[in-house]
Design a protein around this motif. Structure first.
Motif, PDB file in Angstrom:
ATOM      1  N   ASP A  84      -9.789  16.604  54.012  1.00  0.00           N
ATOM      2  CA  ASP A  84     -10.610  17.562  55.206  1.00  0.00           C
ATOM      3  C   ASP A  84     -10.642  16.801  57.015  1.00  0.00           C
ATOM      4  OD1 ASP A  84     -12.498  18.417  53.219  1.00  0.00           O
ATOM      5  OD2 ASP A  84     -13.433  15.960  52.954  1.00  0.00           O
ATOM      6  N   VAL A  85      -8.938  17.514  56.849  1.00  0.00           N
ATOM      7  CA  VAL A  85      -7.849  17.180  58.573  1.00  0.00           C
ATOM      8  C   VAL A  85      -8.749  18.064  59.144  1.00  0.00           C
ATOM      9  CG1 VAL A  85      -6.138  16.291  59.308  1.00  0.00           C
ATOM     10  CG2 VAL A  85      -6.331  14.962  57.095  1.00  0.00           C
ATOM     11  N   ARG A  86      -9.164  18.030  60.200  1.00  0.00           N
ATOM     12  CA  ARG A  86      -8.951  19.546  60.936  1.00  0.00           C
ATOM     13  C   ARG A  86      -8.456  19.612  62.126  1.00  0.00           C
ATOM     14  NH1 ARG A  86     -14.577  17.351  60.845  1.00  0.00           N
ATOM     15  NH2 ARG A  86     -14.097  17.284  63.099  1.00  0.00           N
ATOM     16  N   HIS A  87      -7.356  18.195  62.127  1.00  0.00           N
ATOM     17  CA  HIS A  87      -6.221  18.251  63.297  1.00  0.00           C
ATOM     18  C   HIS A  87      -4.836  17.618  62.743  1.00  0.00           C
ATOM     19  CE1 HIS A  87      -8.483  19.655  66.441  1.00  0.00           C
ATOM     20  NE2 HIS A  87      -9.836  18.859  66.106  1.00  0.00           N
ATOM     21  N   PRO A  88      -4.776  18.791  61.669  1.00  0.00           N
ATOM     22  CA  PRO A  88      -3.244  17.939  60.516  1.00  0.00           C
ATOM     23  C   PRO A  88      -2.298  17.459  61.762  1.00  0.00           C
ATOM     24  CG  PRO A  88      -3.770  20.401  60.749  1.00  0.00           C
ATOM     25  CD  PRO A  88      -4.460  19.891  60.506  1.00  0.00           C
ATOM     26  N   GLU A  89      -2.095  18.344  63.375  1.00  0.00           N
ATOM     27  CA  GLU A  89      -0.507  18.458  63.874  1.00  0.00           C
ATOM     28  C   GLU A  89      -0.409  16.449  64.604  1.00  0.00           C
ATOM     29  OE1 GLU A  89      -4.227  19.452  66.666  1.00  0.00           O
ATOM     30  OE2 GLU A  89      -3.819  20.101  64.812  1.00  0.00           O
ATOM     31  N   CYS A  90      -2.800  15.843  64.664  1.00  0.00           N
ATOM     32  CA  CYS A  90      -2.923  14.591  64.672  1.00  0.00           C
ATOM     33  C   CYS A  90      -2.251  13.589  63.593  1.00  0.00           C
ATOM     34  CB  CYS A  90      -3.966  13.884  65.460  1.00  0.00           C
ATOM     35  SG  CYS A  90      -4.136  15.561  67.073  1.00  0.00           S
ATOM     36  N   LEU A  91      -2.018  13.827  62.515  1.00  0.00           N
ATOM     37  CA  LEU A  91      -1.563  13.421  61.549  1.00  0.00           C
ATOM     38  C   LEU A  91      -0.287  12.996  61.249  1.00  0.00           C
ATOM     39  CD1 LEU A  91      -2.736  11.705  59.270  1.00  0.00           C
ATOM     40  CD2 LEU A  91      -2.431  13.365  57.643  1.00  0.00           C
ATOM     41  N   LYS A  92       0.801  11.923  61.888  1.00  0.00           N
ATOM     42  CA  LYS A  92       2.037  12.013  61.659  1.00  0.00           C
ATOM     43  C   LYS A  92       2.630  10.595  60.936  1.00  0.00           C
ATOM     44  CE  LYS A  92       1.558  13.504  65.694  1.00  0.00           C
ATOM     45  NZ  LYS A  92       1.858  14.500  66.226  1.00  0.00           N
ATOM     46  N   LEU A  93       3.295  11.166  59.791  1.00  0.00           N
ATOM     47  CA  LEU A  93       3.618  11.032  58.476  1.00  0.00           C
ATOM     48  C   LEU A  93       5.419  10.203  58.493  1.00  0.00           C
ATOM     49  CD1 LEU A  93       3.263  13.979  55.985  1.00  0.00           C
ATOM     50  CD2 LEU A  93       1.300  11.641  56.743  1.00  0.00           C
ATOM     51  N   HIS A  94       5.097   9.335  57.952  1.00  0.00           N
ATOM     52  CA  HIS A  94       6.279   8.427  58.611  1.00  0.00           C
ATOM     53  C   HIS A  94       7.008   7.730  56.675  1.00  0.00           C
ATOM     54  CE1 HIS A  94       6.654   8.002  62.940  1.00  0.00           C
ATOM     55  NE2 HIS A  94       5.678   7.621  62.556  1.00  0.00           N
ATOM     56  N   PRO A  95       7.330   7.671  56.110  1.00  0.00           N
ATOM     57  CA  PRO A  95       7.305   7.609  54.834  1.00  0.00           C
ATOM     58  C   PRO A  95       7.357   5.688  54.732  1.00  0.00           C
ATOM     59  CG  PRO A  95       9.631   7.952  55.691  1.00  0.00           C
ATOM     60  CD  PRO A  95       8.367   8.176  56.790  1.00  0.00           C
ATOM     61  N   GLN A  96       7.291   6.189  53.431  1.00  0.00           N
ATOM     62  CA  GLN A  96       6.998   3.697  52.836  1.00  0.00           C
ATOM     63  C   GLN A  96       9.118   3.069  53.623  1.00  0.00           C
ATOM     64  OE1 GLN A  96       6.643   3.331  48.739  1.00  0.00           O
ATOM     65  NE2 GLN A  96       5.012   1.606  49.593  1.00  0.00           N
ATOM     66  N   THR A  97       9.084   1.746  53.218  1.00  0.00           N
ATOM     67  CA  THR A  97       9.997   1.787  54.101  1.00  0.00           C
ATOM     68  C   THR A  97      10.519   0.006  53.790  1.00  0.00           C
ATOM     69  OG1 THR A  97      11.563   1.452  55.540  1.00  0.00           O
ATOM     70  CG2 THR A  97       9.542   0.999  56.029  1.00  0.00           C
ATOM     71  N   ASP A  98      10.910  -1.203  54.210  1.00  0.00           N
ATOM     72  CA  ASP A  98      11.123  -2.218  54.215  1.00  0.00           C
ATOM     73  C   ASP A  98       9.867  -3.047  55.092  1.00  0.00           C
ATOM     74  OD1 ASP A  98      12.400  -2.390  56.459  1.00  0.00           O
ATOM     75  OD2 ASP A  98      14.257  -2.470  55.290  1.00  0.00           O
ATOM     76  N   SER A  99       9.718  -4.328  54.919  1.00  0.00           N
ATOM     77  CA  SER A  99       8.573  -4.857  55.644  1.00  0.00           C
ATOM     78  C   SER A  99       9.763  -4.929  57.490  1.00  0.00           C
ATOM     79  CB  SER A  99       8.445  -6.777  54.809  1.00  0.00           C
ATOM     80  OG  SER A  99       8.533  -6.744  53.441  1.00  0.00           O
ATOM     81  N   VAL A 100      10.716  -5.971  57.143  1.00  0.00           N
ATOM     82  CA  VAL A 100      11.082  -5.850  58.258  1.00  0.00           C
ATOM     83  C   VAL A 100      10.923  -3.968  59.302  1.00  0.00           C
ATOM     84  CG1 VAL A 100      13.131  -6.168  60.097  1.00  0.00           C
ATOM     85  CG2 VAL A 100      12.283  -7.703  58.168  1.00  0.00           C
ATOM     86  N   THR A 101      11.205  -3.272  58.791  1.00  0.00           N
ATOM     87  CA  THR A 101      11.265  -2.069  58.861  1.00  0.00           C
ATOM     88  C   THR A 101       9.612  -1.318  59.863  1.00  0.00           C
ATOM     89  OG1 THR A 101      12.826  -0.925  58.547  1.00  0.00           O
ATOM     90  CG2 THR A 101      10.980   0.159  59.330  1.00  0.00           C
ATOM     91  N   CYS A 102       8.126  -2.186  58.846  1.00  0.00           N
ATOM     92  CA  CYS A 102       7.226  -2.071  59.397  1.00  0.00           C
ATOM     93  C   CYS A 102       7.142  -3.257  60.854  1.00  0.00           C
ATOM     94  CB  CYS A 102       6.273  -2.692  58.290  1.00  0.00           C
ATOM     95  SG  CYS A 102       6.510  -1.284  56.913  1.00  0.00           S
ATOM     96  N   LEU A 103       7.147  -4.230  60.617  1.00  0.00           N
ATOM     97  CA  LEU A 103       7.587  -4.858  61.484  1.00  0.00           C
ATOM     98  C   LEU A 103       7.414  -4.593  63.053  1.00  0.00           C
ATOM     99  CD1 LEU A 103       8.458  -8.211  60.026  1.00  0.00           C
ATOM    100  CD2 LEU A 103       6.103  -7.676  60.823  1.00  0.00           C
ATOM    101  N   GLU A 104       9.026  -3.683  62.650  1.00  0.00           N
ATOM    102  CA  GLU A 104       9.273  -3.270  64.594  1.00  0.00           C
ATOM    103  C   GLU A 104       8.531  -1.944  64.488  1.00  0.00           C
ATOM    104  OE1 GLU A 104      14.185  -3.529  62.819  1.00  0.00           O
ATOM    105  OE2 GLU A 104      13.337  -1.773  62.214  1.00  0.00           O
ATOM    106  N   MET A 105       8.357  -1.242  63.938  1.00  0.00           N
ATOM    107  CA  MET A 105       7.309  -0.008  64.142  1.00  0.00           C
ATOM    108  C   MET A 105       5.809  -0.369  64.981  1.00  0.00           C
ATOM    109  SD  MET A 105       7.180   2.912  61.089  1.00  0.00           S
ATOM    110  CE  MET A 105       6.666   3.950  62.735  1.00  0.00           C
TER     111      MET A 105
END
Length: 442
Positions: A302-323
């Motif tokens: 039920d996403v009406r604005h798919p352009e606003c849903l920005k997908l990023h793949p799964q990664t490790d802890s440090v990369t998450c912290l960087e983001m």
């Protein structure tokens, strides 16, 4: 006197990361630390035996790693190496005890259970009285660079994802390991993500086979519990499930109830994914871009604005912290911790992002509104877009919120602080054991 600590790596990446964060503080406190590699058990087992000193060594682990009869530490007919060498085992359970009912059997003699939520601790003490409940130790955070809120007034950004492993099933277990944080050029880096959520998503239809796994009567029973939880999201799963069980079956003994609750863990996963999906969908449908980091988000309904849903793949802890270091707002939905805290909250604040989250009793005691967090109750989800827009439009106010929160989190809610607490418990237990042994000799 305890001088040596065994910890685990090579299993769930985030739990290894937590362990290494604590290990650094343990070493500062004077302990020798050995990491047993679950991916290299044959070589690790020999090194482990050389490291151990009887009555001077403890195991500190997460989620029963090293306590599942792994080949390097357990032999049929002999038992656990931990018992052979009289090693106390401190296990930090990063999810509710009902996920672990099948593991809370045949554990080492000196097993010590640590809960990350105070209501989970109370449940453990009622339903598993045969084991020692050592205490409440909430999850903690990690900061990767200093002065993050000031740095966020400059330019350009980052890239990456999040870590979470959730396994759903009528008989299975779930381990949620989600991360957040920071890294980069502190002088030039600026947020490139207005809103970020680090964590996986599972679409609700995935749970239908578990709801319907017995027959229609049981399915109606399970749906009644789910509907009750969605209507009353401040309640815990066990509160609602046990009330429904008693209404349907009368008063049952605890050993039967804990088995029944273990078979209902999919309900916990259903409701957490329901609200996680709703939070992201509410922002996206209001035209607010949200960067989601992890698996499954392409299936959000039920996403009406798919352009606003920005997908990023799964990664490790440090990369998450960087983001998180390159984000203005970090969105959090508690994984049904009603009296604890998720590491994502503390990671966000330590790395310069305001955490917009549903509250818990414990979290509201530790961080008041405007101290790194902005609270939105799950039942008030319609207020979420306006709150997030206000934060995004006020850089100075947002940075002041982070500054106030960081001062508290740095003092009380890092893995170094958790290691200090655990070291104090270990010392207390060792002293008590020595006292008991001396009393027996008299």
């Amino acid at each position: 006197m305890i001088k040596r600590i065994v910890m685990m790596e090579g299993g769930v990446e985030t739990l290894s990361y937590f362990s290494h964060q604590m290990a650094g503080e343990f070493q500062k406190l004077g302990y020798a630390v050995f990491f047993y590699d679950l991916k290299q058990e044959e070589s690790s087992a020999g090194k482990l035996r050389k490291f151990i000193r009887p009555r001077e060594t403890v195991l500190v682990t997460f989620n029963f790693q090293g306590l599942e009869k792994e080949a390097g530490v357990y032999r049929e007919g002999i038992g656990y190496l931990w018992d052979t060498y009289h090693i106390p085992c401190y296990n930090i359970a990063a999810d509710h005890p009902y996920f672990y009912d099948d593991r809370l059997k045949d554990l080492p003699e000196k097993y010590r259970h640590i809960s990350i939520d105070r209501r989970q601790k109370a449940y453990f003490e009622e339903f598993y009285p045969e084991y020692v409940s050592r205490g409440f130790l909430p999850l903690a955070g990690t900061g990767l660079r200093e002065g993050e809120d000031e740095a966020k007034t400059g330019k350009a950004g980052a890239q990456g994802t999040a870590v979470e492993t959730e396994e759903a099933g009528a008989q299975g277990t779930a381990v949620e390991t989600e991360e957040a944080g920071a890294q980069g050029d502190a002088e030039q880096a600026a947020p490139c993500y207005d809103v970020i959520l680090t964590g996986n998503y599972t679409k609700l239809s995935f749970f239908e086979p578990y709801i319907n796994w017995i027959n229609e009567e049981y399915a109606a029973f399970y749906r009644g519990i789910i509907d009750d939880l969605l209507e009353h999201p401040a309640c815990t799963v066990e509160e609602v499930a046990l009330a429904h069980c008693e209404r349907e079956m009368g008063k049952e003994p605890n050993d039967q109830l804990r088995i029944a609750l273990h078979k209902m863990i999919f309900i916990d996963l259903y409701v957490r994914n329901y609200w996680r999906g709703k939070a992201v969908r509410t922002l996206v449908n209001a035209g607010i871009p949200v960067h989601v980091v992890g698996k499954g988000w392409e299936e959000l309904e039920d996403v009406r604005h798919p352009e606003c849903l920005k997908l990023h793949p799964q990664t490790d802890s440090v990369t998450c912290l960087e983001m998180l270091a390159d984000a203005k707002v970090s969105l959090n939905v508690m994984p049904w911790f009603k009296d604890g805290a998720h590491d994502r909250v503390f990671n966000s604040i330590l790395n310069g992002a305001v955490c917009v989250t549903d509250p818990s009793c414990y979290l509201e005691e530790e961080l008041h509104e405007g101290e790194g967090v902005c609270y939105v109750a799950l039942q008030d989800m319609d207020a979420l877009p306006e709150k997030v827009k206000d934060l995004l439009q006020n850089d100075s106010g947002r940075n002041e919120i982070v500054r106030r929160g960081r001062a508290i989190v740095e003092q009380k809610h890092t893995w170094a602080q958790r290691a200090k607490t655990l070291a104090a418990w270990i010392a207390e237990d060792a002293a008590q054991q020595a006292e008991d042994q001396e009393r027996k000799r008299r």
